[in-house]
Design a protein around this motif. Sequence first.
Motif, PDB file in Angstrom:
ATOM      1  N   GLN A 223       0.768  13.602   0.432  1.00 60.42           N
ATOM      2  CA  GLN A 223       0.899  12.165   0.198  1.00 60.42           C
ATOM      3  C   GLN A 223       0.292  11.391   1.359  1.00 60.42           C
ATOM      4  O   GLN A 223       0.527  11.700   2.524  1.00 60.42           O
ATOM      5  CB  GLN A 223       2.374  11.790   0.037  1.00 60.42           C
ATOM      6  CG  GLN A 223       2.617  10.317  -0.261  1.00 60.42           C
ATOM      7  CD  GLN A 223       4.068  10.050  -0.583  1.00 60.42           C
ATOM      8  OE1 GLN A 223       4.532  10.335  -1.680  1.00 60.42           O
ATOM      9  NE2 GLN A 223       4.789   9.513   0.376  1.00 60.42           N
ATOM     10  N   LEU A 224      -0.522  10.378   1.009  1.00 58.71           N
ATOM     11  CA  LEU A 224      -1.144   9.509   2.001  1.00 58.71           C
ATOM     12  C   LEU A 224      -0.923   8.057   1.600  1.00 58.71           C
ATOM     13  O   LEU A 224      -0.951   7.731   0.408  1.00 58.71           O
ATOM     14  CB  LEU A 224      -2.649   9.782   2.109  1.00 58.71           C
ATOM     15  CG  LEU A 224      -3.087  11.029   2.873  1.00 58.71           C
ATOM     16  CD1 LEU A 224      -4.587  11.234   2.726  1.00 58.71           C
ATOM     17  CD2 LEU A 224      -2.730  10.912   4.344  1.00 58.71           C
ATOM     18  N   PRO A 225      -0.733   7.162   2.574  1.00 56.08           N
ATOM     19  CA  PRO A 225      -0.586   5.745   2.225  1.00 56.08           C
ATOM     20  C   PRO A 225      -1.929   5.150   1.821  1.00 56.08           C
ATOM     21  O   PRO A 225      -2.983   5.514   2.351  1.00 56.08           O
ATOM     22  CB  PRO A 225      -0.059   5.111   3.521  1.00 56.08           C
ATOM     23  CG  PRO A 225      -0.550   6.022   4.609  1.00 56.08           C
ATOM     24  CD  PRO A 225      -0.551   7.409   4.014  1.00 56.08           C
ATOM     25  N   ILE A 226      -1.883   4.234   0.863  1.00 51.59           N
ATOM     26  CA  ILE A 226      -3.078   3.500   0.437  1.00 51.59           C
ATOM     27  C   ILE A 226      -3.111   2.185   1.197  1.00 51.59           C
ATOM     28  O   ILE A 226      -2.123   1.444   1.198  1.00 51.59           O
ATOM     29  CB  ILE A 226      -3.064   3.247  -1.079  1.00 51.59           C
ATOM     30  CG1 ILE A 226      -3.007   4.581  -1.842  1.00 51.59           C
ATOM     31  CG2 ILE A 226      -4.284   2.438  -1.502  1.00 51.59           C
ATOM     32  CD1 ILE A 226      -2.910   4.412  -3.335  1.00 51.59           C
ATOM     33  N   PRO A 227      -4.212   1.884   1.899  1.00 47.26           N
ATOM     34  CA  PRO A 227      -4.280   0.608   2.620  1.00 47.26           C
ATOM     35  C   PRO A 227      -4.011  -0.567   1.678  1.00 47.26           C
ATOM     36  O   PRO A 227      -4.434  -0.569   0.524  1.00 47.26           O
ATOM     37  CB  PRO A 227      -5.715   0.579   3.170  1.00 47.26           C
ATOM     38  CG  PRO A 227      -6.129   2.012   3.225  1.00 47.26           C
ATOM     39  CD  PRO A 227      -5.447   2.682   2.069  1.00 47.26           C
ATOM     40  N   SER A 228      -3.297  -1.564   2.192  1.00 42.21           N
ATOM     41  CA  SER A 228      -2.881  -2.700   1.372  1.00 42.21           C
ATOM     42  C   SER A 228      -3.818  -3.879   1.583  1.00 42.21           C
ATOM     43  O   SER A 228      -4.280  -4.144   2.700  1.00 42.21           O
ATOM     44  CB  SER A 228      -1.450  -3.123   1.721  1.00 42.21           C
ATOM     45  OG  SER A 228      -0.546  -2.066   1.491  1.00 42.21           O
ATOM     46  N   PHE A 229      -4.097  -4.572   0.496  1.00 44.58           N
ATOM     47  CA  PHE A 229      -4.821  -5.831   0.584  1.00 44.58           C
ATOM     48  C   PHE A 229      -3.896  -6.890   1.187  1.00 44.58           C
ATOM     49  O   PHE A 229      -2.669  -6.801   1.097  1.00 44.58           O
ATOM     50  CB  PHE A 229      -5.293  -6.291  -0.792  1.00 44.58           C
ATOM     51  CG  PHE A 229      -6.393  -5.442  -1.370  1.00 44.58           C
ATOM     52  CD1 PHE A 229      -7.709  -5.717  -1.081  1.00 44.58           C
ATOM     53  CD2 PHE A 229      -6.106  -4.371  -2.201  1.00 44.58           C
ATOM     54  CE1 PHE A 229      -8.731  -4.943  -1.603  1.00 44.58           C
ATOM     55  CE2 PHE A 229      -7.110  -3.590  -2.739  1.00 44.58           C
ATOM     56  CZ  PHE A 229      -8.431  -3.878  -2.431  1.00 44.58           C
TER      57      PHE A 229
END
Length: 763
Positions: A223-229
């Motif tokens: 699991q990896l975090p998705i960069p947020s807008f």
Amino acid sequence: MTSESDSSASAFIGTRPLPAAIQSRLAETRGLLRTYLCWQWLLMVVMWLLLVFWIGAAIDYLPVRVGASESPTAVRIALLGLMVAGAVWLSARWLLPRWLTRVDDASLALLVERQHPELNNTLITAVQLSHREVREINPQAHAEMLHRAVGLAERSIRHVQPDQLFNWRPIRRLRAVVGLSMLLTLLATVFSWEWMSLWGSRLFALSDQPWPRSAVLRVDWLQLPIPSFTGQLSAQQSKIVFDNQVARIPSGASPLLQVSADANAPRIPEVCTLYYRGADSTRGRANMRRIGVPIEGWQHFTLDGPPLDGLSHSLSIDVVGLDTRLRNLQLEVVDRTVVTEMFLECVYPGYLMDSLSLRAPRETLLYRAGLKLPEGTDCTLIGHCNARLGQVQYALRQSESIDALESPEIMTASSNDHSFRISLGPVRQNLQMELLLQDHYGLYAEQIMRYTIAVLSDTKPDVQSRLEGIGLAITPQAVLPVRGQVTDDHGVAQVSAELSVDETLLEPVPLRLEADQLAGEVDFQALAQQGTLRLQPGSTVGLCVQATDYYNLDDLPHAGRGQPQQLAVVTPDQLLVILDRQELELRQRLEQIIDELQQLQQALSGLSEATDSQPVATLRAQQSQLQSDKSRQELAGIASRTQNVRLQLRNNRIDSLDRQQRLLEKVEQPLGQLLADQYSQLDRAMIELQSAVAADRGQPVAVAALTWLEKILIALEEIKSSMLDLESFNEIIDLVRGLLDEQERLLKETEETQKARILDLFK
């Protein structure tokens, strides 16, 4: 007789066979020896086979109990080869040489003698004498000795038991060990038939069927975090699954690994251990955390720290829980997806495409920080990346004034292999774009990439205008020369003068523009002849220069305006009074300048006589230069204002050619010539005077400066005499007063006439 006895003594005596009793005992001993060898060989072969069988079982099964995997097929093939090789070696290298070795009667006799010392060497003597071929001096004595030895040996050997000649204890021990091993093997087969049959099939049939485990593990995902807008309220996570034991991770990422254990298996691990081997030769282990209680039949374990923290090299990992191992899971580190080049495909708006523009209608620009696009440009963003793209998401903000907490609209761009395109349309405001890349593996970029596209708004034309040779009052027939500069970022389309008379707006008057320089004029006399405008004394004229460009994005044109001018309309006589007053003021100012230059003359006289001390002389020289500079600037101002008075006479069409000629030839031109000639010489002398005084040689320089100053004063007195004096001005005042009285009378009559007309309308 003697020769015959010698011949018989030296005759050859042959061998004599042993008695049957001795031969049978020796043959029986020889047979027991071979039996001993066969038993020893057979027991060693069986022991070897059992030993390899169980050692192989331990190698194959025991590591499984601690979480290792089964031995590969090559190991089991090696075990079979080891069995065969050991048996062959025992047969060929141990049994066969011993079996083929010839054991003669003498050796057997020696063996018997060692175990039965009571034979007193009779047996070995009998065997050796019976098998020896010798020539004896006394054959009769030899025969008697042989007979005696054989007789003693035959009587003694009857009591010898051949089986007691051998040490059967090693055979019995080996047989006991082999028997016990075979018994244990038989018991294991009976009571653990499945285990023995599985091992037998794995060893002899080379089956790859795994050993049964007490725990069951599976690898779920990374699991990896998705960069947020900007403005997204919740962070999202991406899950990376293993495909054929391989999962790809972006370089520098710190993923979370989740592994689950089957809660329905015989046992659930308390802890799972991760073993890793890096491509950079690093090795180690880490324990995974047990998360809560089983969910949907699976107990979860996670790891989100080292060695998964900031991965820069590929890893090969194994996960062990009890006797279960997930082997050879590959974490392949790949380069992060980044934009290598960014281009802007621009289609420029029509207002930029005038006849003088050198700009191409379509252009592709390399994106760079600080790039500005003209307002209204139809823009398409083209990006090239270092990896194949799977998806490109982006969000646009129109300007920095938009609330950053507002949830953005996330859109998807079209992508093709390593590139993508985003159509932005005609841009009217500054754009802030956030870009999120996803490669063909489904991996997201490390962070949101942000790009700013600045829009260069089309500015209104900058108008710097002035009226040249016109004061605050004009005559009805005046011509207004409009001078100045008009500039625009993309060209000027039209320049005109906006006119208003007593707050009534009139039609604009076009003006000429030559290389950004205004060269137009407003001729009220020509307008009156055209019937467009007729000025009356007492009116107020407003004038403002307006310039428009080619901007066409809105319905309203872009118009820039200069400084508004407000002019009073007067009669020619009234204007003459005003100009006379201005000329008188210039005369008074000139007289003041002459007085100041005369004071300068006195100071220079003191320097030329060298009566002052060095500090005083230096101070006086500095003050003299300051006074000289001040007077020069004021004289230049008088020349400029004189020119303005002269131009007002001409532009207002006042019939005063003599006066214009006087001002030009007697005041303006002489002042200009004076400043360019004599006063320039005085400036150079004053500059030299300071350094000369400091060097204590200022007297000759002061004399030279004084000479030029005297010439200047003479020229100024002549110019002053050509200007209007106070006595003639008083005569003008009397004339103006009469004119004002006459104008007031005419105004009163006009008002009475207008009132009468209004009353006639109501009759």
